[in-house]
Design a protein around this motif. Structure first.
Motif, PDB file in Angstrom:
ATOM      1  N   GLU A   1       0.323   1.654  -9.912  1.00 54.76           N
ATOM      2  CA  GLU A   1      -1.089   1.998  -9.729  1.00 54.76           C
ATOM      3  C   GLU A   1      -1.581   2.876 -10.883  1.00 54.76           C
ATOM      4  OE1 GLU A   1      -3.184   2.773  -5.595  1.00 54.76           O
ATOM      5  OE2 GLU A   1      -2.396   4.664  -6.354  1.00 54.76           O
TER       6      GLU A   1
ATOM      7  N   ASN B   1       0.834  -1.208   0.000  1.00 53.24           N
ATOM      8  CA  ASN B   1       0.000   0.000   0.000  1.00 53.24           C
ATOM      9  C   ASN B   1       0.869   1.259   0.000  1.00 53.24           C
ATOM     10  OD1 ASN B   1      -2.503   1.120  -0.222  1.00 53.24           O
ATOM     11  ND2 ASN B   1      -3.003   1.012   1.963  1.00 53.24           N
TER      12      ASN B   1
ATOM     13  N   PRO C   1      -4.530  -1.312  -7.622  1.00 49.65           N
ATOM     14  CA  PRO C   1      -4.527  -0.463  -6.415  1.00 49.65           C
ATOM     15  C   PRO C   1      -3.341  -0.772  -5.492  1.00 49.65           C
ATOM     16  CG  PRO C   1      -6.283  -2.096  -6.291  1.00 49.65           C
ATOM     17  CD  PRO C   1      -5.691  -2.216  -7.667  1.00 49.65           C
TER      18      PRO C   1
ATOM     19  N   ASN D   1      -3.070  -1.227  -2.436  1.00 50.29           N
ATOM     20  CA  ASN D   1      -3.240  -2.275  -1.423  1.00 50.29           C
ATOM     21  C   ASN D   1      -3.270  -3.687  -2.014  1.00 50.29           C
ATOM     22  OD1 ASN D   1      -5.776  -2.369  -2.528  1.00 50.29           O
ATOM     23  ND2 ASN D   1      -6.864  -1.671  -0.688  1.00 50.29           N
TER      24      ASN D   1
END
Lengths: 113, 113, 113
Positions: free
Chosen positions: B86, A109, B92, B94
């Motif tokens: 991303e 993340n 994404p 995460n």
């Protein structure tokens, strides 16, 4: 934050992947604090693999771990994962390597843990 | 002497590879002393990847570094590379892991550094 | 318990694989105590590899070693393996990386060494 990379010289069917994936998700708990929620798995089949100078079926499991888990935990994981590969894919234990890499730096993340 | 290995479950078009390659060539400068002149990159697409027990799009970036760069530099590189993946591939943050391996032994042109 | 992973941007013919496999089986003896009897090799061809910002032919050899072998042994192995890749595949030494990872934990036949 473990990553299990499975390489095999043979094929892995969709059913076998599902079975191994589900099994690994439980077995990863043999490393303290690790769960399927943080586990990434790659199945790589039909690899050009040689072991002991020949091309008989074989497999390599590469396990990357954030931090460390201790030798006993790795011993247990080797037994579980190798037994599973043997059972599901029919590759004998003496044609399976399991190697471990611990790392201090691991990002998820967009940040490192 | 860094190596960036990008694994994705999806596809990467030729244009996306060019864009990522050019971006990585700049971003690698976040590690002190590292430049595109010494950077090797591998794009591996269509990998059989599972994360958190499912097959939703995800990526793993494996960074090998000769010597070491320090945790702050790795933090900055994780942010830059993940943000780029991303943006360019639409995966994404995460669902992106970035892991680092430092090594003491690295050869080029038939000699070790 | 070494593993040699060869990645190339180009192709490797069946004959070239046989030749490299046989050569590696001898060259691995440059690491004290290592023999073909314990050597696993993976040939991965047609990889999407960039080096120095371009797609000219290049190769990466990733060597995983149980325990350690010392810098002189690695120096000798880098020279032998790179020379072999250059000779058999025609990739110039200055387009070949050889990197090493030592590991403390390595399993075979369902147990860790």
């Amino acid at each position: 934050m473990p990553f299990i990379h499975v390489r095999t010289s043979g094929k892995i069917s969709a059913e076998q992947k599902q079975e191994l994936k589900a099994d690994f998700g439980k077995q990863i708990g043999l490393l303290p604090g690790k769960t399927e929620q943080w586990l990434m798995i790659q199945f790589e089949e039909g690899c050009g693999l040689y072991f002991q100078g020949n091309e008989d079926p074989c497999a390599l499991l590469d396990i990357s771990v954030y931090g460390g888990a201790g030798s006993e935990a790795y011993e247990n994981l080797t037994r579980a994962l190798s037994g599973d590969i043997e059972k599901v894919l029919g590759i004998p234990g003496n044609r399976i390597y399991v190697k471990y890499a611990e790392t201090e730096y691991w990002g998820w993340n967009k940040e490192n843990f």
